[in-house]
Design an enzyme around this catalytic site. Sequence first.
Site, PDB file in Angstrom:
ATOM      1  NE  ARG A   1      23.339 -17.531   1.689  1.00 18.32           N
ATOM      2  CZ  ARG A   1      24.609 -16.764   1.447  1.00 18.32           C
ATOM      3  NH1 ARG A   1      24.183 -15.595   0.897  1.00 18.32           N
ATOM      4  NH2 ARG A   1      25.606 -17.121   1.819  1.00 18.32           N
TER       5      ARG A   1
ATOM      6  CG  HIS B   1      -0.289  -9.290   2.020  1.00 12.98           C
ATOM      7  ND1 HIS B   1      -1.086  -8.187   1.345  1.00 12.98           N
ATOM      8  CD2 HIS B   1      -1.126 -10.322   2.055  1.00 12.98           C
ATOM      9  CE1 HIS B   1      -1.979  -8.857   0.694  1.00 12.98           C
ATOM     10  NE2 HIS B   1      -1.963 -10.224   1.173  1.00 12.98           N
TER      11      HIS B   1
ATOM     12  NE  ARG C   1       0.022 -12.594  -1.451  1.00 15.33           N
ATOM     13  CZ  ARG C   1       0.517 -11.278  -1.229  1.00 15.33           C
ATOM     14  NH1 ARG C   1       1.381 -11.088  -0.631  1.00 15.33           N
ATOM     15  NH2 ARG C   1      -0.216 -10.398  -2.091  1.00 15.33           N
TER      16      ARG C   1
ATOM     17  CD  GLU D   1      -1.588  -4.578   3.395  1.00 21.22           C
ATOM     18  OE1 GLU D   1      -1.628  -3.520   3.263  1.00 21.22           O
ATOM     19  OE2 GLU D   1      -1.088  -5.163   2.705  1.00 21.22           O
TER      20      GLU D   1
ATOM     21  CG  HIS E   1      -0.242  -2.094  -5.226  1.00 20.35           C
ATOM     22  ND1 HIS E   1      -0.194  -3.162  -4.772  1.00 20.35           N
ATOM     23  CD2 HIS E   1       0.399  -2.387  -6.544  1.00 20.35           C
ATOM     24  CE1 HIS E   1       0.326  -4.039  -5.498  1.00 20.35           C
ATOM     25  NE2 HIS E   1       0.437  -3.724  -6.663  1.00 20.35           N
TER      26      HIS E   1
ATOM     27  N   GLY F   1       5.821  -0.573   0.948  1.00 19.82           N
ATOM     28  CA  GLY F   1       6.737  -1.604   1.015  1.00 19.82           C
ATOM     29  C   GLY F   1       7.672  -1.758   0.080  1.00 19.82           C
ATOM     30  CG  HIS F   2       8.118  -3.493  -4.596  1.00 20.16           C
ATOM     31  ND1 HIS F   2       8.955  -4.692  -4.622  1.00 20.16           N
ATOM     32  CD2 HIS F   2       8.796  -2.728  -5.598  1.00 20.16           C
ATOM     33  CE1 HIS F   2       9.698  -4.964  -5.691  1.00 20.16           C
ATOM     34  NE2 HIS F   2       9.478  -3.680  -6.105  1.00 20.16           N
TER      35      HIS F   2
END
Length: 238
Positions: free
Chosen positions: A18, A43, A45, A70, A190, A213-214
């Site tokens: 957003r 993490h 990227r 990470e 994971h 996390g997810h």
Amino acid sequence: MTKLSVNINKIATLRNSRGGDVPNVVQVAKDVQKFGGEGITVHPRPDERHIRYQDVFDLRPIVYTEFNIEGNPIQQFIDLVLKAQPEQVTLVPDAEDAITSNAGWDTIKHKDYLKEIISEFKRNNIRTSIFVDPDLKMVEGAVDTGTDRIELYTEEFAKTYAAGDKSGIKPYAECAELASQLGLGINAGHDLSLENIRFFKENIPGLLEVSIGHALIAESLYMGLENVVKQYLKLLKD
């Protein structure tokens, strides 16, 4: 005791979708710790599609539990970690265009590469962990890199468990036993969730930390962040 480190990447994803600064990743990290979370994981990227490099520096002063960064150890990432000085760095071999991490290190093929990077972090008193598949040879290879810990890549376990097959835990348990014998600490992450975390924890000897996390953020949409963090803590401690 297994520690819960909450990966807040998805909070940054929502913010970035957003523009602006809502939700605020620093405030969420503060709240996670207030609710009992024992670490904060990010993490970053290279494309900064969720956690931005600046987020790391904004988070560093307020993370009083354990900060775990990470990422794929490209030079930009190495420089970031050395400046931020987290308690732990977790090395993940994800490609720049990967949606999410999808494989562990070949610790034999990349031994010298990992050894050089890990030695640099350890010289700076940063604990190291490397992402590995549940493969006994990869665990054995991890020892020669000089890493302090391994993080077991748990996607395959989560898939088999969701399909009703609990036998998928076996290679993880075997790798954990070997890692302990070799003097390596054991982390995991994971696709771990409220559905599978108790079973995983009960069957993995010496599990020191999980990074979630997810699933945790998705579950929080229905049940609230504080409630979900406390549920994970209960399942990990019972």
